[in-house]
Design a protein around this motif. Structure first.
Motif, PDB file in Angstrom:
ATOM      1  N   THR A   1       1.595   8.603   4.120  1.00 40.88           N
ATOM      2  CA  THR A   1       0.255   9.086   3.842  1.00 40.88           C
ATOM      3  C   THR A   1      -0.766   7.969   3.868  1.00 40.88           C
ATOM      4  O   THR A   1      -1.913   8.162   4.329  1.00 40.88           O
ATOM      5  CB  THR A   1       0.230   9.785   2.476  1.00 40.88           C
ATOM      6  OG1 THR A   1       1.143  10.874   2.502  1.00 40.88           O
ATOM      7  CG2 THR A   1      -1.174  10.312   2.150  1.00 40.88           C
ATOM      8  N   ASN A   2      -0.390   6.773   3.459  1.00 43.38           N
ATOM      9  CA  ASN A   2      -1.344   5.661   3.382  1.00 43.38           C
ATOM     10  C   ASN A   2      -1.362   4.774   4.621  1.00 43.38           C
ATOM     11  O   ASN A   2      -1.993   3.719   4.616  1.00 43.38           O
ATOM     12  CB  ASN A   2      -1.027   4.788   2.153  1.00 43.38           C
ATOM     13  CG  ASN A   2      -1.301   5.516   0.855  1.00 43.38           C
ATOM     14  OD1 ASN A   2      -2.212   6.336   0.773  1.00 43.38           O
ATOM     15  ND2 ASN A   2      -0.510   5.245  -0.159  1.00 43.38           N
TER      16      ASN A   2
ATOM     17  N   SER B   1       0.806  -1.225   0.000  1.00 44.78           N
ATOM     18  CA  SER B   1       0.000   0.000   0.000  1.00 44.78           C
ATOM     19  C   SER B   1       0.836   1.272   0.000  1.00 44.78           C
ATOM     20  O   SER B   1       0.300   2.377  -0.015  1.00 44.78           O
ATOM     21  CB  SER B   1      -0.921   0.006   1.226  1.00 44.78           C
ATOM     22  OG  SER B   1      -0.164   0.108   2.420  1.00 44.78           O
TER      23      SER B   1
ATOM     24  N   SER C   1       2.752   2.182   2.531  1.00 44.30           N
ATOM     25  CA  SER C   1       2.609   2.734   3.875  1.00 44.30           C
ATOM     26  C   SER C   1       3.919   2.690   4.655  1.00 44.30           C
ATOM     27  O   SER C   1       3.941   2.375   5.854  1.00 44.30           O
ATOM     28  CB  SER C   1       1.520   1.962   4.634  1.00 44.30           C
ATOM     29  OG  SER C   1       0.273   2.094   3.996  1.00 44.30           O
TER      30      SER C   1
ATOM     31  N   ASP D   1      -2.567   3.414   7.901  1.00 44.61           N
ATOM     32  CA  ASP D   1      -3.900   3.434   8.500  1.00 44.61           C
ATOM     33  C   ASP D   1      -3.816   3.128   9.988  1.00 44.61           C
ATOM     34  O   ASP D   1      -3.908   1.999  10.421  1.00 44.61           O
ATOM     35  CB  ASP D   1      -4.793   2.405   7.804  1.00 44.61           C
ATOM     36  CG  ASP D   1      -6.242   2.456   8.300  1.00 44.61           C
ATOM     37  OD1 ASP D   1      -6.608   3.477   8.917  1.00 44.61           O
ATOM     38  OD2 ASP D   1      -6.976   1.481   8.076  1.00 44.61           O
TER      39      ASP D   1
END
Length: 242
Positions: free
Chosen positions: A238-239, A205, A207, A241
């Motif tokens: 940014t990604n 992702s 991340s 979570d």
């Protein structure tokens, strides 16, 4: 207006790899002299040869009581004074608590918490005598959220968050700024203990961030005017979570 780091002297722990090496390179690029603190003497020799005369090797094993105690005095013998102490060295434990062992827990807490507190304790009299200084610590987003897959690591970083906030209040009247940079997942050897599925998802992702991006945040904080203290910066992919 940003202050210059030209001519400043910094000491960086865990400087032979990852965030510590990136911070060393960034500080050198800003004109600072950097004492590279690490236990890996071969790596220090190769890196100081590559980085030039403003990179100075300091072989210290932060898990050894006597070696850790000698760190600040030995640095001062080499460079005379310390403007910046960046306590970056650390280690990681992931997974459920019952999947690790007591010795591994002790090693991580000694490096992530005890060594930081002792290094800061050692440099305070020197910085107080000069009425100026910057103390920075590598924390983690795990020091701001209870991460269920890393209870020991997260607890160690919560301890550091508390330590930084209390020390900032103790030292501000002496001209010493104290802060921390708290990255999310960084491309480094520390992620080797991450649960495989979490690491795979993070890679897929996007991340993860690079050590140089954490170093950029450190330089930003250090170059603020003395009337400004950046106490804590959380630097996330940014990604990511969480």
């Amino acid at each position: 207006m940003a202050d210059s780091l030209n001519g400043k002297i910094a000491a960086v722990t865990g400087a032979a790899s990852g965030i510590g090496l990136a911070a060393t390179e960034a500080l050198l690029a800003q004109g600072a002299t950097v004492v590279m603190v690490d236990w890996d003497q071969d790596a220090l020799k190769a890196l100081t040869a590559r980085l030039g005369e403003r990179a100075i090797a300091q072989a210290t094993n932060l898990l050894d009581i006597d070696s850790s105690k000698a760190m600040v005095p030995e640095i001062l013998e080499k460079v005379g004074h310390i403007d910046i102490l960046y306590c970056n060295a650390g280690t990681y434990i992931g997974g459920d608590l019952d999947e690790t062992d007591a010795d591994t827990i002790d090693r991580m807490l000694n490096l992530n918490v005890n060594a930081v507190m002792k290094n800061v304790h050692a440099v305070i009299p020197h910085m107080k005598s000069r009425a100026i200084g910057d103390i920075w610590v590598t924390c983690s987003v795990a020091g701001h959220a209870a991460i269920p897959w890393e209870p020991v690591y997260s607890s160690s970083k919560w301890a550091i968050t508390c330590f930084v906030q209390t020390m900032r209040r103790q030292l501000r009247e002496h001209g010493i700024r104290v802060g921390q940079v708290s990255p999310g997942p960084v491309v480094s050897a520390l992620l080797a203990d991450w649960p495989e599925e979490n690491l795979r998802k993070a890679k897929e992702s996007g991340s993860l961030i690079e050590p140089s991006e954490v170093a950029d945040a450190l330089i930003f904080a250090l170059t603020r005017g003395r009337n400004v203290t950046i106490r804590d910066m959380i630097v996330l992919p940014t990604n990511f979570d969480i």
